[in-house]
Design a protein around this motif. Structure first.
Motif, PDB file in Angstrom:
ATOM      1  N   ARG A 221      -1.608  19.798   5.322  1.00 58.28           N
ATOM      2  CA  ARG A 221      -2.679  20.769   5.720  1.00 58.28           C
ATOM      3  C   ARG A 221      -2.236  22.015   5.569  1.00 58.28           C
ATOM      4  NH1 ARG A 221      -4.251  16.627   9.630  1.00 58.28           N
ATOM      5  NH2 ARG A 221      -3.494  17.810  11.172  1.00 58.28           N
ATOM      6  N   LEU A 222      -1.261  22.406   6.249  1.00 55.84           N
ATOM      7  CA  LEU A 222      -0.692  23.813   6.155  1.00 55.84           C
ATOM      8  C   LEU A 222      -0.436  24.426   4.719  1.00 55.84           C
ATOM      9  CD1 LEU A 222       0.066  26.511   7.497  1.00 55.84           C
ATOM     10  CD2 LEU A 222       2.410  25.227   7.910  1.00 55.84           C
ATOM     11  N   GLU A 223       0.329  23.424   3.963  1.00 58.12           N
ATOM     12  CA  GLU A 223       0.817  23.902   2.526  1.00 58.12           C
ATOM     13  C   GLU A 223      -0.654  24.249   1.759  1.00 58.12           C
ATOM     14  OE1 GLU A 223       4.887  21.720   2.210  1.00 58.12           O
ATOM     15  OE2 GLU A 223       3.374  20.786   1.236  1.00 58.12           O
ATOM     16  N   ASN A 224      -1.706  23.206   1.913  1.00 51.88           N
ATOM     17  CA  ASN A 224      -2.845  23.435   1.268  1.00 51.88           C
ATOM     18  C   ASN A 224      -3.780  24.359   1.716  1.00 51.88           C
ATOM     19  OD1 ASN A 224      -2.224  21.257  -0.460  1.00 51.88           O
ATOM     20  ND2 ASN A 224      -3.159  19.743   1.004  1.00 51.88           N
ATOM     21  N   HIS A 225      -3.589  25.047   2.756  1.00 47.79           N
ATOM     22  CA  HIS A 225      -4.170  26.287   3.231  1.00 47.79           C
ATOM     23  C   HIS A 225      -4.269  27.382   2.541  1.00 47.79           C
ATOM     24  CE1 HIS A 225      -6.465  29.066   5.787  1.00 47.79           C
ATOM     25  NE2 HIS A 225      -6.664  27.982   6.469  1.00 47.79           N
ATOM     26  N   LYS A 226      -5.376  28.205   2.178  1.00 47.27           N
ATOM     27  CA  LYS A 226      -5.254  29.076   1.285  1.00 47.27           C
ATOM     28  C   LYS A 226      -4.259  30.334   2.013  1.00 47.27           C
ATOM     29  CE  LYS A 226     -10.030  28.985  -0.487  1.00 47.27           C
ATOM     30  NZ  LYS A 226     -11.256  29.396  -0.414  1.00 47.27           N
ATOM     31  N   LEU A 227      -4.299  30.493   3.149  1.00 49.39           N
ATOM     32  CA  LEU A 227      -3.221  31.427   3.691  1.00 49.39           C
ATOM     33  C   LEU A 227      -1.897  31.156   3.458  1.00 49.39           C
ATOM     34  CD1 LEU A 227      -3.044  34.078   5.622  1.00 49.39           C
ATOM     35  CD2 LEU A 227      -3.169  32.835   7.787  1.00 49.39           C
ATOM     36  N   PHE A 228      -1.655  30.089   3.478  1.00 46.88           N
ATOM     37  CA  PHE A 228      -0.120  29.751   3.267  1.00 46.88           C
ATOM     38  C   PHE A 228       0.094  29.989   1.919  1.00 46.88           C
ATOM     39  CE2 PHE A 228       3.185  26.904   1.920  1.00 46.88           C
ATOM     40  CZ  PHE A 228       3.945  26.797   2.950  1.00 46.88           C
ATOM     41  N   HIS A 229      -0.705  29.789   0.655  1.00 43.07           N
ATOM     42  CA  HIS A 229      -0.261  30.079  -0.429  1.00 43.07           C
ATOM     43  C   HIS A 229      -0.439  31.602  -0.701  1.00 43.07           C
ATOM     44  CE1 HIS A 229      -0.599  26.300  -2.781  1.00 43.07           C
ATOM     45  NE2 HIS A 229      -1.311  26.109  -1.608  1.00 43.07           N
ATOM     46  N   ALA A 230      -1.333  32.481   0.165  1.00 43.89           N
ATOM     47  CA  ALA A 230      -1.385  33.741  -0.171  1.00 43.89           C
ATOM     48  C   ALA A 230      -0.084  34.501   0.532  1.00 43.89           C
ATOM     49  CB  ALA A 230      -2.376  34.376   0.664  1.00 43.89           C
ATOM     50  N   LEU A 231       0.777  33.834   1.580  1.00 42.01           N
ATOM     51  CA  LEU A 231       1.924  34.442   1.965  1.00 42.01           C
ATOM     52  C   LEU A 231       3.039  33.950   1.490  1.00 42.01           C
ATOM     53  CD1 LEU A 231       0.755  34.259   5.886  1.00 42.01           C
ATOM     54  CD2 LEU A 231       0.834  36.340   4.357  1.00 42.01           C
ATOM     55  N   PHE A 232       3.219  32.828   1.012  1.00 41.25           N
ATOM     56  CA  PHE A 232       4.410  32.113   0.694  1.00 41.25           C
ATOM     57  C   PHE A 232       4.528  31.680  -0.703  1.00 41.25           C
ATOM     58  CE2 PHE A 232       3.794  31.092   5.166  1.00 41.25           C
ATOM     59  CZ  PHE A 232       4.550  31.918   5.696  1.00 41.25           C
TER      60      PHE A 232
ATOM     61  N   THR B  13       0.928  -1.181  -0.075  1.00 45.41           N
ATOM     62  CA  THR B  13       0.011  -0.028   0.226  1.00 45.41           C
ATOM     63  C   THR B  13       0.752   1.422   0.008  1.00 45.41           C
ATOM     64  OG1 THR B  13      -0.163  -0.133   2.354  1.00 45.41           O
ATOM     65  CG2 THR B  13      -1.772  -1.236   1.165  1.00 45.41           C
ATOM     66  N   PRO B  14       0.392   2.352  -0.433  1.00 45.92           N
ATOM     67  CA  PRO B  14       1.074   3.595  -0.450  1.00 45.92           C
ATOM     68  C   PRO B  14       1.712   3.790   1.148  1.00 45.92           C
ATOM     69  CG  PRO B  14      -0.764   4.003  -2.064  1.00 45.92           C
ATOM     70  CD  PRO B  14      -1.091   2.501  -1.094  1.00 45.92           C
ATOM     71  N   PRO B  15       2.933   4.396   1.005  1.00 44.99           N
ATOM     72  CA  PRO B  15       3.188   4.867   2.645  1.00 44.99           C
ATOM     73  C   PRO B  15       2.216   5.596   3.098  1.00 44.99           C
ATOM     74  CG  PRO B  15       4.622   5.811   0.869  1.00 44.99           C
ATOM     75  CD  PRO B  15       4.039   4.847   0.283  1.00 44.99           C
ATOM     76  N   ALA B  16       1.913   5.855   4.382  1.00 44.73           N
ATOM     77  CA  ALA B  16       1.081   6.605   5.068  1.00 44.73           C
ATOM     78  C   ALA B  16       1.888   7.965   5.611  1.00 44.73           C
ATOM     79  CB  ALA B  16       0.202   5.901   5.832  1.00 44.73           C
ATOM     80  N   PRO B  17       1.470   9.095   5.615  1.00 38.67           N
ATOM     81  CA  PRO B  17       2.219   9.874   6.323  1.00 38.67           C
ATOM     82  C   PRO B  17       1.885  10.195   7.742  1.00 38.67           C
ATOM     83  CG  PRO B  17       0.522  11.119   5.023  1.00 38.67           C
ATOM     84  CD  PRO B  17       0.587   9.598   4.750  1.00 38.67           C
ATOM     85  N   ASP B  18       2.941  10.529   8.477  1.00 37.30           N
ATOM     86  CA  ASP B  18       2.576  10.365  10.057  1.00 37.30           C
ATOM     87  C   ASP B  18       1.903  11.870  10.483  1.00 37.30           C
ATOM     88  OD1 ASP B  18       4.562  12.677   9.778  1.00 37.30           O
ATOM     89  OD2 ASP B  18       6.244  11.191  10.645  1.00 37.30           O
ATOM     90  N   LYS B  19       1.632  12.166  11.660  1.00 38.00           N
ATOM     91  CA  LYS B  19       0.980  13.243  12.225  1.00 38.00           C
ATOM     92  C   LYS B  19       1.663  14.442  11.550  1.00 38.00           C
ATOM     93  CE  LYS B  19      -1.360  10.911  15.954  1.00 38.00           C
ATOM     94  NZ  LYS B  19      -1.413  10.658  17.507  1.00 38.00           N
ATOM     95  N   VAL B  20       2.987  14.402  11.990  1.00 38.51           N
ATOM     96  CA  VAL B  20       3.592  15.685  11.407  1.00 38.51           C
ATOM     97  C   VAL B  20       3.471  16.027   9.996  1.00 38.51           C
ATOM     98  CG1 VAL B  20       5.937  17.128  11.727  1.00 38.51           C
ATOM     99  CG2 VAL B  20       5.178  15.426  13.565  1.00 38.51           C
ATOM    100  N   GLU B  21       3.765  14.860   9.267  1.00 36.90           N
ATOM    101  CA  GLU B  21       3.828  15.166   7.803  1.00 36.90           C
ATOM    102  C   GLU B  21       2.386  15.619   7.389  1.00 36.90           C
ATOM    103  OE1 GLU B  21       4.899  12.853   3.626  1.00 36.90           O
ATOM    104  OE2 GLU B  21       5.310  12.053   5.642  1.00 36.90           O
ATOM    105  N   ARG B  22       1.396  15.065   7.842  1.00 37.58           N
ATOM    106  CA  ARG B  22      -0.062  15.567   7.615  1.00 37.58           C
ATOM    107  C   ARG B  22      -0.523  16.706   7.953  1.00 37.58           C
ATOM    108  NH1 ARG B  22      -1.244  10.020   9.791  1.00 37.58           N
ATOM    109  NH2 ARG B  22      -1.825  11.171  11.764  1.00 37.58           N
ATOM    110  N   ALA B  23       0.009  17.338   9.153  1.00 35.28           N
ATOM    111  CA  ALA B  23      -0.053  18.692   9.861  1.00 35.28           C
ATOM    112  C   ALA B  23       0.647  19.746   8.515  1.00 35.28           C
ATOM    113  CB  ALA B  23       0.646  18.812  11.081  1.00 35.28           C
ATOM    114  N   PHE B  24       1.953  19.511   8.186  1.00 30.19           N
ATOM    115  CA  PHE B  24       2.360  20.172   7.032  1.00 30.19           C
ATOM    116  C   PHE B  24       1.579  20.189   5.774  1.00 30.19           C
ATOM    117  CE2 PHE B  24       6.168  20.134   9.787  1.00 30.19           C
ATOM    118  CZ  PHE B  24       6.659  21.443   9.734  1.00 30.19           C
TER     119      PHE B  24
END
Length: 224
Positions: A25-36, A12-23
């Motif tokens: 979600r942050l990268e997909n957030h509209k505010l992240f794209h707007a700032l960076f 099965t595809p490797p499952a990201p851990d909690k920290v990777e999933r948090a990052f």
């Protein structure tokens, strides 16, 4: 061998851990794209300062499509709580005279008021730590000619103005109070540099920004 075959059938595809999933979600957030990740307009810039400056943060402004993509502009300013800062500007005009000529200017100003210095030579010690202030003002021009779509050639010229002065640290003494000009040549003199030289680039990449095949060959000579 049997266990390998059984495992291969249940991959099965490797499952990201909690920290990777948090990052993620942050990268997909509209505010992240707007700032960076905003290709044009205001944003934030992290880092870019010398070691020991502390956490650097500041505004950045980019406009790569001015005058119908004939002018590119980028400005940024980064500072830290230790009073280090860096200002830089890039102006590029890449399509002069039917896309044959390009003119670029890049400049920056830095201030590092607590640069660490441990004394001259390989026999210096941690106990000899001092600090000094270094201020840089640099600029660089490039004029390029594109006689063929795979050939780019031109000249670069610029300079760097360096100022060295007493450090501002309250923990370590200033270098000029501990070391003499005989021990550390240049501690009481300001050094400026100028440079000029030609370059030739042969570029056969299919997509220069994201190449998949081809080659890029650059020869340059710079005299300081």
């Amino acid at each position: 061998e049997r266990e390998r075959w059984e495992k291969a059938g249940k991959l099965t595809p490797p499952a990201p851990d909690k920290v990777e999933r948090a990052f993620q979600r942050l990268e997909n957030h509209k505010l992240f794209h707007a700032l960076f990740r905003q290709p044009s307009g205001m944003g934030l810039r992290f880092g870019g300062l010398v070691t020991g400056s502390g956490f650097g943060l500041g505004p950045a402004y980019s406009r790569p499509e001015l005058k119908k993509e004939n002018v590119r502009l980028r400005l940024s300013a980064v500072g830290s709580l230790k009073h280090y800062y860096r200002l830089d500007v890039l102006v590029s005009v890449p399509r002069l005279f039917l896309h044959r000529l390009s003119l670029d200017f890049y400049g920056y100003r830095t201030d590092s008021p607590q640069t660490a210095y441990y004394g001259p030579g390989p026999d210096s010690h941690k106990t000899g730590r001092t600090n000094f202030r270094r201020e840089d003002l640099a600029f660089d021009f490039r004029l390029g000619l594109r006689p063929h779509r795979h050939l780019f050639m031109g000249m670069t010229a610029g300079g760097t103005i360096i100022n060295v002065g007493p450090g501002t640290s309250r923990v370590y003494p200033s270098a000029d109070k501990t070391y003499t000009p005989r021990q550390t040549p240049g501690i009481d003199e300001q050094t400026d540099y100028g440079h000029v030289g030609p370059f030739v680039q042969v570029d056969f990449r299919d997509r220069p920004a994201d190449p998949h095949r081809g080659g890029n060959y650059v020869v340059r000579y710079i005299y300081f």
